[in-house]
Write a protein that holds these residues in place. Structure first.
Motif, PDB file in Angstrom:
ATOM      1  N   LEU A   1       0.829  -1.206   0.000  1.00 37.15           N
ATOM      2  CA  LEU A   1       0.000   0.000   0.000  1.00 37.15           C
ATOM      3  C   LEU A   1       0.865   1.258   0.000  1.00 37.15           C
ATOM      4  O   LEU A   1       0.544   2.249  -0.661  1.00 37.15           O
TER       5      LEU A   1
ATOM      6  N   PHE B   1      -9.238   8.399  18.853  1.00 39.42           N
ATOM      7  CA  PHE B   1     -10.400   7.926  18.082  1.00 39.42           C
ATOM      8  C   PHE B   1     -11.698   8.320  18.785  1.00 39.42           C
ATOM      9  O   PHE B   1     -12.604   8.908  18.199  1.00 39.42           O
TER      10      PHE B   1
ATOM     11  N   ILE C   1      -9.938  11.645  15.469  1.00 42.30           N
ATOM     12  CA  ILE C   1      -8.816  11.653  14.533  1.00 42.30           C
ATOM     13  C   ILE C   1      -8.121  10.301  14.557  1.00 42.30           C
ATOM     14  O   ILE C   1      -8.188   9.556  15.544  1.00 42.30           O
ATOM     15  N   VAL C   2      -7.445   9.993  13.455  1.00 39.98           N
ATOM     16  CA  VAL C   2      -6.718   8.738  13.283  1.00 39.98           C
ATOM     17  C   VAL C   2      -5.231   9.019  13.507  1.00 39.98           C
ATOM     18  O   VAL C   2      -4.639   9.843  12.808  1.00 39.98           O
TER      19      VAL C   2
ATOM     20  N   GLY D   1      -0.892  10.082  10.929  1.00 40.38           N
ATOM     21  CA  GLY D   1      -1.996   9.135  11.008  1.00 40.38           C
ATOM     22  C   GLY D   1      -1.933   8.017   9.986  1.00 40.38           C
ATOM     23  O   GLY D   1      -2.954   7.389   9.709  1.00 40.38           O
ATOM     24  N   ASN D   2      -0.739   7.744   9.457  1.00 40.53           N
ATOM     25  CA  ASN D   2      -0.627   6.703   8.430  1.00 40.53           C
ATOM     26  C   ASN D   2      -0.413   5.342   9.073  1.00 40.53           C
ATOM     27  O   ASN D   2       0.705   4.864   9.211  1.00 40.53           O
ATOM     28  N   VAL D   3      -1.514   4.730   9.455  1.00 44.99           N
ATOM     29  CA  VAL D   3      -1.477   3.486  10.224  1.00 44.99           C
ATOM     30  C   VAL D   3      -2.200   2.391   9.466  1.00 44.99           C
ATOM     31  O   VAL D   3      -3.221   2.638   8.817  1.00 44.99           O
ATOM     32  N   ASP D   4      -1.663   1.175   9.542  1.00 48.22           N
ATOM     33  CA  ASP D   4      -2.346   0.041   8.929  1.00 48.22           C
ATOM     34  C   ASP D   4      -3.647  -0.236   9.672  1.00 48.22           C
ATOM     35  O   ASP D   4      -3.693  -0.182  10.900  1.00 48.22           O
ATOM     36  N   PRO D   5      -4.698  -0.576   8.916  1.00 45.88           N
ATOM     37  CA  PRO D   5      -5.977  -0.880   9.571  1.00 45.88           C
ATOM     38  C   PRO D   5      -5.851  -1.948  10.663  1.00 45.88           C
ATOM     39  O   PRO D   5      -6.523  -1.862  11.696  1.00 45.88           O
ATOM     40  N   SER D   6      -4.993  -2.945  10.457  1.00 47.94           N
ATOM     41  CA  SER D   6      -4.895  -4.011  11.467  1.00 47.94           C
ATOM     42  C   SER D   6      -4.296  -3.481  12.771  1.00 47.94           C
ATOM     43  O   SER D   6      -4.683  -3.903  13.863  1.00 47.94           O
TER      44      SER D   6
ATOM     45  N   PHE E   1      -4.593  -0.335  13.749  1.00 46.14           N
ATOM     46  CA  PHE E   1      -5.637   0.511  14.329  1.00 46.14           C
ATOM     47  C   PHE E   1      -6.680  -0.353  15.032  1.00 46.14           C
ATOM     48  O   PHE E   1      -7.154  -0.011  16.124  1.00 46.14           O
TER      49      PHE E   1
ATOM     50  N   LEU F   1      -8.342  -0.238  18.818  1.00 47.00           N
ATOM     51  CA  LEU F   1      -9.788  -0.191  19.091  1.00 47.00           C
ATOM     52  C   LEU F   1     -10.235  -1.323  19.995  1.00 47.00           C
ATOM     53  O   LEU F   1     -11.202  -1.190  20.744  1.00 47.00           O
TER      54      LEU F   1
ATOM     55  N   PHE G   1     -11.456  -1.104  23.672  1.00 45.03           N
ATOM     56  CA  PHE G   1     -12.760  -0.678  24.180  1.00 45.03           C
ATOM     57  C   PHE G   1     -13.651  -1.890  24.390  1.00 45.03           C
ATOM     58  O   PHE G   1     -13.829  -2.680  23.470  1.00 45.03           O
TER      59      PHE G   1
ATOM     60  N   PHE H   1     -10.981   7.217   6.937  1.00 46.49           N
ATOM     61  CA  PHE H   1      -9.890   6.754   7.813  1.00 46.49           C
ATOM     62  C   PHE H   1      -8.565   6.774   7.061  1.00 46.49           C
ATOM     63  O   PHE H   1      -7.570   7.332   7.523  1.00 46.49           O
TER      64      PHE H   1
ATOM     65  N   LYS I   1      -7.814  10.730   7.582  1.00 49.80           N
ATOM     66  CA  LYS I   1      -7.416  10.542   8.992  1.00 49.80           C
ATOM     67  C   LYS I   1      -8.464  11.084   9.959  1.00 49.80           C
ATOM     68  O   LYS I   1      -8.133  11.595  11.021  1.00 49.80           O
TER      69      LYS I   1
ATOM     70  N   ASP J   1      -5.139  -6.831   4.364  1.00 46.06           N
ATOM     71  CA  ASP J   1      -3.891  -6.553   5.091  1.00 46.06           C
ATOM     72  C   ASP J   1      -2.679  -6.914   4.244  1.00 46.06           C
ATOM     73  O   ASP J   1      -2.791  -7.701   3.316  1.00 46.06           O
TER      74      ASP J   1
END
Lengths: 325, 325
Positions: A105, A272, A277-278, A309-314, A316, A320, A323, B272, B276, B325
């Motif tokens: 990516l 979040f 914000i991410v 904020g350039n983070v891989d979804p996994s 992030f 999360l 919670f 996202f 961001k 991913d």
């Protein structure tokens, strides 16, 4: 050597091109920290991090003939994207040298921003030799990620905005915590605050175990990290402070702070939930220090820079998962 | 009846209290939509949605004696948090009437913002009777979520900012897509644009199957939704346009747009990755329409309002799972 005049000149070049990012806050974060927390949301900058500022500063300062031949950078991360977009918007070619095993990516994003990506094999090829050969052949200008006065000047425009925005909030005395790798952002901010908000003091924030800048500041001389991998905050792990950045940091910064990977993830989760914000882990360490090191900070308010904020979804999703549903 | 003078008066009351949220963009979103996409990030507003504007507008306009007795609202969502914080910052008591089965986090957040939460049993108790009894007993003022001129005026301040920010970007002709429930935000924005940016046209965006406003606009008269549950975009599902909002929408808005739940989740994922910012499903429908209904939009640019970011982590994780991913 970067000074306030260079930062103000960079701000003039960035006007209308970089975003003036907002200074965010939440009463819920204030309650955790025990003081006001003001968050400079540089994740909302173009390309998702402050790196666009330094890249624009450097590319825009080149004389047009040299710029037309192009620029080159070594990076698989935020600096790559910043240089790619800044060059594209100047109509200048950009070559980004990346390891062939960089995330797909990131390679695609950098190409989509208009850069030519040159991949090399980390095991068998020499990155610097490849870059040098390309640069000589095409007359490319190297844009260093932090140890470059024009880049530091660009990052320093963040500090000009912080000085103005903090004054609007009535905050004139506070620590300004800055996520710190090579120190370009921290050095630029420290110089801007020295000139425009002398009651605000820059302090670097780093991952535990990779706190070369904090240790260097304490020792009064450059100290290296023992390792270069092993933190989730990979975007801000560098071998040691820069030759140009460190003297600035040593003259102007307060003591460094360090946080754990778990605390960086917790800060991402809170950003979040409370700020919408991410943040990437390396972009969340200053917020983590503001929230989880209250005893190391003085005053009624703390400012922290959420640098990217350039983070891989996994990754992030890992944050999360803290919670309960 | 809300007019531009009321919106400008609301803007004066909100100055220094509500955030001027940024207008964000990404070349990656432009490429998907086939035109420039400008995103008004109201998820970055205090309490995570534009609702704070309307609440502040209404609470700040009360005469001090009446305000000191307190305000009341029926909501388990964004309006509740907006009213709670606006009242607390005015030193006024706030009572929020919520169903006892509302998510625990929403109840706790509303309490933490200083409001008294009164719970009722949806099966056995009458919400309006409980609210009326409390209001009469304590002299509370009801703050309606959308069909209230002062609330519409507060939401309209978003439109004043869009007019100014679009002009800064050189955009003077464009559709302004607005997530739409009862129509308070869309009506306020439409009035602000009529006065300050006549080349910008408000258009409501809704979830498919819950597009009461689009159908009402097409019919020239109020139409109801067949169902009130069944969309992930629950924050903007309402029975029908308001008695006050609809005539404004009918006079000023272009045709409505509707998107699927899957498209709203995809827009959350793209926000996202590329901006961001954190969006809730109901806050992402306008962006989804901008990205996935290009043939229904004219012009070189489209503006969309990202109206809120109060989303459960598990729902956000569902959106993130769209990335390989």
């Amino acid at each position: 050597m970067t000074d306030i005049a260079m930062i103000e000149a960079a701000a003039a070049r960035l006007a209308g091109h970089a975003r003036r990012t907002p200074l965010l806050s939440s009463p819920f974060l204030d309650a955790i920290a025990g003081r006001r927390v003001l968050v400079k949301a540089e994740c909302l900058q173009h390309t998702g991090s402050f790196k666009f500022r330094g890249a624009w500063s450097a590319v825009s300062a080149l004389d047009p003939g040299r710029r037309a031949r192009g620029v080159i950078a070594y990076s698989s991360g935020n600096h790559a994207q910043g240089v790619a977009l800044a060059a594209a918007r100047h109509g200048a070619p950009a070559v980004i040298v990346m390891p062939a095993d960089a995330p797909r990516l990131k390679i695609e994003n950098t190409r989509a921003l208009g850069a030519e990506v040159v991949l090399y094999d980390r095991a068998t090829e020499d990155r610097d030799a490849i870059g040098l050969s390309l640069s000589e052949e095409r007359g490319l200008t190297l844009i260093r990620p932090f140890d470059e006065p024009l880049v530091i000047a660009g990052q320093g425009t963040t500090g000009l905005e912080i000085a103005a925005q903090a004054a609007e909030e009535g905050v004139t005395q506070a620590d300004v915590l800055t996520c710190c790798g090579g120190g370009g952002l921290a050095a630029g901010i420290a110089l801007a605050l020295e000139a425009h908000a002398p009651g605000l003091r820059a302090r670097p924030a780093e991952p535990e175990g990779f706190d070369d800048t904090a240790r260097s500041l304490a020792a009064g001389a450059i100290r290296r990290n023992a390792a270069l991998t092993g933190s989730i905050c990979d975007a801000i792990v560098t071998p040691e402070p820069g030759q140009i950045t460190f003297p600035i940091l040593a003259r102007l910064c307060g003591p460094g702070l360090a946080v754990s990977d778990e605390e960086a993830l917790e800060a991402m989760a809170l950003a979040f939930l409370r700020l919408k914000i991410v943040l990437e882990p390396g972009g969340a360490v200053a917020l983590a220090a503001a929230l989880f090191r209250p005893e190391a900070i003085a005053g009624d308010a703390v400012i922290c820079v959420a640098s990217g904020g350039n983070v891989d979804p996994s990754v992030f999703a890992r944050a999360l998962a803290r919670f309960p549903d």
